[in-house]
Scaffold this motif. Sequence first.
Motif, PDB file in Angstrom:
ATOM      1  N   VAL A 174       2.664 -65.415 -52.170  1.00  0.00           N
ATOM      2  CA  VAL A 174       3.054 -64.130 -52.751  1.00  0.00           C
ATOM      3  C   VAL A 174       2.988 -63.163 -51.567  1.00  0.00           C
ATOM      4  CG1 VAL A 174       2.473 -62.321 -54.413  1.00  0.00           C
ATOM      5  CG2 VAL A 174       1.920 -64.723 -54.935  1.00  0.00           C
ATOM      6  N   PRO A 175       4.136 -62.776 -51.003  1.00  0.00           N
ATOM      7  CA  PRO A 175       4.085 -61.937 -49.793  1.00  0.00           C
ATOM      8  C   PRO A 175       3.462 -60.578 -50.083  1.00  0.00           C
ATOM      9  CG  PRO A 175       6.294 -62.832 -50.176  1.00  0.00           C
ATOM     10  CD  PRO A 175       5.505 -63.061 -51.428  1.00  0.00           C
ATOM     11  N   GLY A 176       2.645 -60.102 -49.146  1.00  0.00           N
ATOM     12  CA  GLY A 176       1.997 -58.807 -49.306  1.00  0.00           C
ATOM     13  C   GLY A 176       2.851 -57.670 -48.758  1.00  0.00           C
ATOM     14  N   ARG A 177       2.458 -56.443 -49.118  1.00  0.00           N
ATOM     15  CA  ARG A 177       3.179 -55.245 -48.632  1.00  0.00           C
ATOM     16  C   ARG A 177       2.877 -54.984 -47.168  1.00  0.00           C
ATOM     17  NH1 ARG A 177       0.204 -53.169 -52.941  1.00  0.00           N
ATOM     18  NH2 ARG A 177      -1.010 -51.740 -51.655  1.00  0.00           N
ATOM     19  N   ASP A 178       1.650 -55.321 -46.745  1.00  0.00           N
ATOM     20  CA  ASP A 178       1.206 -54.977 -45.402  1.00  0.00           C
ATOM     21  C   ASP A 178       0.923 -56.251 -44.601  1.00  0.00           C
ATOM     22  OD1 ASP A 178      -0.050 -54.170 -43.119  1.00  0.00           O
ATOM     23  OD2 ASP A 178      -1.671 -53.059 -44.127  1.00  0.00           O
ATOM     24  N   PRO A 179       1.832 -56.600 -43.683  1.00  0.00           N
ATOM     25  CA  PRO A 179       1.661 -57.856 -42.940  1.00  0.00           C
ATOM     26  C   PRO A 179       0.385 -57.891 -42.094  1.00  0.00           C
ATOM     27  CG  PRO A 179       3.737 -56.747 -42.341  1.00  0.00           C
ATOM     28  CD  PRO A 179       3.013 -55.843 -43.292  1.00  0.00           C
ATOM     29  N   LYS A 180      -0.171 -56.701 -41.772  1.00  0.00           N
ATOM     30  CA  LYS A 180      -1.397 -56.669 -40.947  1.00  0.00           C
ATOM     31  C   LYS A 180      -2.669 -56.832 -41.792  1.00  0.00           C
ATOM     32  CE  LYS A 180       0.375 -53.876 -37.161  1.00  0.00           C
ATOM     33  NZ  LYS A 180       1.125 -52.618 -37.340  1.00  0.00           N
ATOM     34  N   ALA A 181      -2.524 -56.806 -43.116  1.00  0.00           N
ATOM     35  CA  ALA A 181      -3.711 -56.819 -43.989  1.00  0.00           C
ATOM     36  C   ALA A 181      -4.323 -58.201 -44.165  1.00  0.00           C
ATOM     37  CB  ALA A 181      -3.358 -56.231 -45.355  1.00  0.00           C
ATOM     38  N   GLY A 182      -3.640 -59.230 -43.649  1.00  0.00           N
ATOM     39  CA  GLY A 182      -4.213 -60.576 -43.684  1.00  0.00           C
ATOM     40  C   GLY A 182      -3.873 -61.351 -44.951  1.00  0.00           C
ATOM     41  N   ILE A 183      -4.459 -62.533 -45.016  1.00  0.00           N
ATOM     42  CA  ILE A 183      -4.112 -63.501 -46.063  1.00  0.00           C
ATOM     43  C   ILE A 183      -5.342 -63.801 -46.924  1.00  0.00           C
ATOM     44  CG2 ILE A 183      -3.465 -65.945 -46.427  1.00  0.00           C
ATOM     45  CD1 ILE A 183      -2.159 -65.694 -43.535  1.00  0.00           C
ATOM     46  N   VAL A 184      -5.139 -63.834 -48.232  1.00  0.00           N
ATOM     47  CA  VAL A 184      -6.148 -64.392 -49.131  1.00  0.00           C
ATOM     48  C   VAL A 184      -5.666 -65.795 -49.480  1.00  0.00           C
ATOM     49  CG1 VAL A 184      -7.349 -64.175 -51.338  1.00  0.00           C
ATOM     50  CG2 VAL A 184      -6.723 -62.114 -50.060  1.00  0.00           C
ATOM     51  N   LEU A 185      -6.456 -66.797 -49.115  1.00  0.00           N
ATOM     52  CA  LEU A 185      -6.052 -68.193 -49.296  1.00  0.00           C
ATOM     53  C   LEU A 185      -6.757 -68.795 -50.501  1.00  0.00           C
ATOM     54  CD1 LEU A 185      -4.950 -71.006 -48.351  1.00  0.00           C
ATOM     55  CD2 LEU A 185      -6.948 -71.148 -46.864  1.00  0.00           C
ATOM     56  N   VAL A 186      -5.979 -69.368 -51.419  1.00  0.00           N
ATOM     57  CA  VAL A 186      -6.564 -70.075 -52.571  1.00  0.00           C
ATOM     58  C   VAL A 186      -5.927 -71.458 -52.663  1.00  0.00           C
ATOM     59  CG1 VAL A 186      -7.130 -67.989 -53.890  1.00  0.00           C
ATOM     60  CG2 VAL A 186      -4.880 -69.048 -54.195  1.00  0.00           C
ATOM     61  N   GLY A 187      -6.702 -72.433 -53.086  1.00  0.00           N
ATOM     62  CA  GLY A 187      -6.132 -73.783 -53.140  1.00  0.00           C
ATOM     63  C   GLY A 187      -6.898 -74.759 -53.986  1.00  0.00           C
ATOM     64  N   GLY A 188      -6.335 -75.940 -53.993  1.00  0.00           N
ATOM     65  CA  GLY A 188      -6.931 -77.112 -54.633  1.00  0.00           C
ATOM     66  C   GLY A 188      -6.275 -78.301 -53.962  1.00  0.00           C
ATOM     67  N   HIS A 189      -6.578 -79.533 -54.418  1.00  0.00           N
ATOM     68  CA  HIS A 189      -5.915 -80.653 -53.737  1.00  0.00           C
ATOM     69  C   HIS A 189      -4.951 -81.418 -54.626  1.00  0.00           C
ATOM     70  CE1 HIS A 189      -8.644 -83.926 -55.135  1.00  0.00           C
ATOM     71  NE2 HIS A 189      -9.610 -83.039 -55.023  1.00  0.00           N
ATOM     72  N   LEU A 190      -3.837 -81.772 -53.965  1.00  0.00           N
ATOM     73  CA  LEU A 190      -2.714 -82.411 -54.651  1.00  0.00           C
ATOM     74  C   LEU A 190      -2.950 -83.904 -54.844  1.00  0.00           C
ATOM     75  CD1 LEU A 190       0.211 -82.206 -55.713  1.00  0.00           C
ATOM     76  CD2 LEU A 190       1.004 -82.418 -53.354  1.00  0.00           C
ATOM     77  N   ASP A 191      -3.634 -84.538 -53.912  1.00  0.00           N
ATOM     78  CA  ASP A 191      -3.841 -85.983 -54.057  1.00  0.00           C
ATOM     79  C   ASP A 191      -4.930 -86.256 -55.090  1.00  0.00           C
ATOM     80  OD1 ASP A 191      -5.885 -84.966 -52.227  1.00  0.00           O
ATOM     81  OD2 ASP A 191      -6.446 -87.055 -51.904  1.00  0.00           O
ATOM     82  N   SER A 192      -4.963 -87.490 -55.562  1.00  0.00           N
ATOM     83  CA  SER A 192      -6.015 -87.903 -56.500  1.00  0.00           C
ATOM     84  C   SER A 192      -6.376 -89.346 -56.177  1.00  0.00           C
ATOM     85  CB  SER A 192      -5.518 -87.813 -57.946  1.00  0.00           C
ATOM     86  OG  SER A 192      -4.623 -88.886 -58.229  1.00  0.00           O
ATOM     87  N   TRP A 193      -7.413 -89.840 -56.811  1.00  0.00           N
ATOM     88  CA  TRP A 193      -7.647 -91.279 -56.771  1.00  0.00           C
ATOM     89  C   TRP A 193      -6.587 -91.940 -57.640  1.00  0.00           C
ATOM     90  CZ3 TRP A 193      -9.881 -93.453 -52.941  1.00  0.00           C
ATOM     91  CH2 TRP A 193     -10.831 -92.752 -52.208  1.00  0.00           C
ATOM     92  N   ASP A 194      -6.501 -93.251 -57.514  1.00  0.00           N
ATOM     93  CA  ASP A 194      -5.405 -93.991 -58.126  1.00  0.00           C
ATOM     94  C   ASP A 194      -5.704 -94.511 -59.521  1.00  0.00           C
ATOM     95  OD1 ASP A 194      -7.414 -95.479 -56.874  1.00  0.00           O
ATOM     96  OD2 ASP A 194      -6.145 -97.260 -56.772  1.00  0.00           O
ATOM     97  N   LEU A 195      -6.924 -94.298 -60.030  1.00  0.00           N
ATOM     98  CA  LEU A 195      -7.310 -94.937 -61.288  1.00  0.00           C
ATOM     99  C   LEU A 195      -6.798 -94.203 -62.524  1.00  0.00           C
ATOM    100  CD1 LEU A 195     -11.009 -95.821 -60.343  1.00  0.00           C
ATOM    101  CD2 LEU A 195      -9.043 -97.371 -60.392  1.00  0.00           C
ATOM    102  N   ALA A 196      -6.452 -92.911 -62.373  1.00  0.00           N
ATOM    103  CA  ALA A 196      -5.981 -92.134 -63.522  1.00  0.00           C
ATOM    104  C   ALA A 196      -5.034 -91.051 -63.017  1.00  0.00           C
ATOM    105  CB  ALA A 196      -7.161 -91.532 -64.275  1.00  0.00           C
ATOM    106  N   THR A 197      -4.842 -90.011 -63.804  1.00  0.00           N
ATOM    107  CA  THR A 197      -3.840 -89.006 -63.448  1.00  0.00           C
ATOM    108  C   THR A 197      -4.418 -87.823 -62.677  1.00  0.00           C
ATOM    109  OG1 THR A 197      -4.113 -87.844 -65.556  1.00  0.00           O
ATOM    110  CG2 THR A 197      -2.464 -89.581 -65.484  1.00  0.00           C
ATOM    111  N   GLY A 198      -5.682 -87.915 -62.254  1.00  0.00           N
ATOM    112  CA  GLY A 198      -6.259 -86.854 -61.422  1.00  0.00           C
ATOM    113  C   GLY A 198      -6.145 -85.485 -62.076  1.00  0.00           C
ATOM    114  N   THR A 199      -6.548 -85.407 -63.339  1.00  0.00           N
ATOM    115  CA  THR A 199      -6.378 -84.156 -64.090  1.00  0.00           C
ATOM    116  C   THR A 199      -7.461 -83.140 -63.752  1.00  0.00           C
ATOM    117  OG1 THR A 199      -5.338 -85.379 -65.879  1.00  0.00           O
ATOM    118  CG2 THR A 199      -6.164 -83.189 -66.397  1.00  0.00           C
ATOM    119  N   ILE A 200      -8.738 -83.541 -63.931  1.00  0.00           N
ATOM    120  CA  ILE A 200      -9.809 -82.591 -63.579  1.00  0.00           C
ATOM    121  C   ILE A 200     -10.050 -82.596 -62.077  1.00  0.00           C
ATOM    122  CG2 ILE A 200     -10.916 -82.729 -65.861  1.00  0.00           C
ATOM    123  CD1 ILE A 200     -13.219 -84.274 -64.218  1.00  0.00           C
TER     124      ILE A 200
END
Length: 469
Positions: A267-293
């Motif tokens: 989500v681009p910010g108004r002020d390029p000098k104001a820095g980045i707030v980084l949020v995430g999670g992981h896309l990969d999962s183990w192979d035994l189920a659908t990696g929901t939680i």
Amino acid sequence: MIKRPLARTPFLFTAAALLGTSTIAFSAIAASPDPATLREAALQDDTAWDILEGITTEVGQRLAATPAEARAREWAVAELKRQGFANVHVETFTMPVWQRGEETAEIVAPFPQKLAVAALGNSSGTPAGGLTAEVAAFDGLDALVKAPASAVAGKIVFVNHHMAAQQDGGSYGEIGAIRRTGPSIASQKGALAIVIRSIGTDHHRVPHTGVQTWVNGAKAIPAAALSVPDAEQLARVLERGKPVTLHLSIGAGMAGTGTSGNVIAEVPGRDPKAGIVLVGGHLDSWDLATGTIDDASGLAIVTAAAKRIMAAGKPRRTIRIVWFGAEEPGGFGGDAYAKAHAGEKHVLVGESDSGADRVWKVDFTAADPKAPLADRIALALAPLGITRGSARAHGGTDVGPIAQVTGAPVIDLHQDATRYFDIHHTADDTLDKVDPAQLRQNVAAWTAMLAIAAEDAEQLAPVAPAPER
Ligand code: ZN
Ligand code: ZN
């Protein structure tokens, strides 16, 4: 699907309580950038559920650096573009690939019977026809560490433990060491293979997989987890005092080098000098189920929150969403991100990776524990029943590396982990385990946090980069 917001503390008069929960009231307030208003509107959020249901249904398991994870990246790019985010792209990296095969375990003597088993990450396979040997049993990692090699050599090591469910999931760190380092210790003492009691708190016949790495020159041996009931069964058989023989057949092994990648959107910010707030999670999962939680719910939560901020107008700072690749086998995505983006100004980083149950506590990095910005975030979270903790936030495997190299402040929005290790890394990690109301509470918490962190002119002071973990 339940559409009611989560019950809140009765003495707090939230915007939703004052305005009522009609659609008209919510559509009227959704355009306001006020954190409390955004938080209350997020309690009606459906985007997180849609992402969670979508990826777990249309992709399923997403083992790192396999074609399944590549399909997940394609799904992610299409979804993040469809949601309207900017700069959607993939940053790839290469890594070793591990794959599971057929796996069975049985007690051969004195009481022949099958056991439920799953190989651990980086386990080698057994020779053709499997492996039969006497069991050397240990109650905890310390007992294995102290054992002379003569008690272990030529045997199949079994490590038991007594992990209990905790709200903060704290025992995973301590007891999880059995999985992370037990195999190397057993190998160095000459064990032929190792089976551990699953690092889990349930009593179902679903073994918990998870990564372990071969350290200090330990040679790869078959390493697997028994389900908790099967580990207890094996312990009872051992208590009878007769020598116990196991037969193991594990088809797992390394499969060369493969490609994984981080999927990034903004989500681009108004002020390029104001820095980045980084949020995430992981896309990969183990192979035994659908990696929901673990961890499609984390992706869904942070993405839905960022979308709510985007819909309310352009924030001061850029919000960057990262769906990290290859977290499970050892944080390859987090390391690749830190290497590629160390030169950018990250003003706050956080990840969601402890399931989909409600957020109960917030912690910050402690450079300035009295920072008014942290106070404002904690105050905005309080109506959701979230307590301010006193621990130093550490992020996790995904955002930990960028925090370490840049000194970026970290926020931990701790999820209630009481149920997490019942399901974590098992064939039971499926969509039906998610409570939509608790998922929405998570979105509300991340939305309120982002509304403040991405907008306020103030920022938390950077901290000295932490030493290597
Ligand atoms: Zn995870
Ligand atoms: Zn995991």
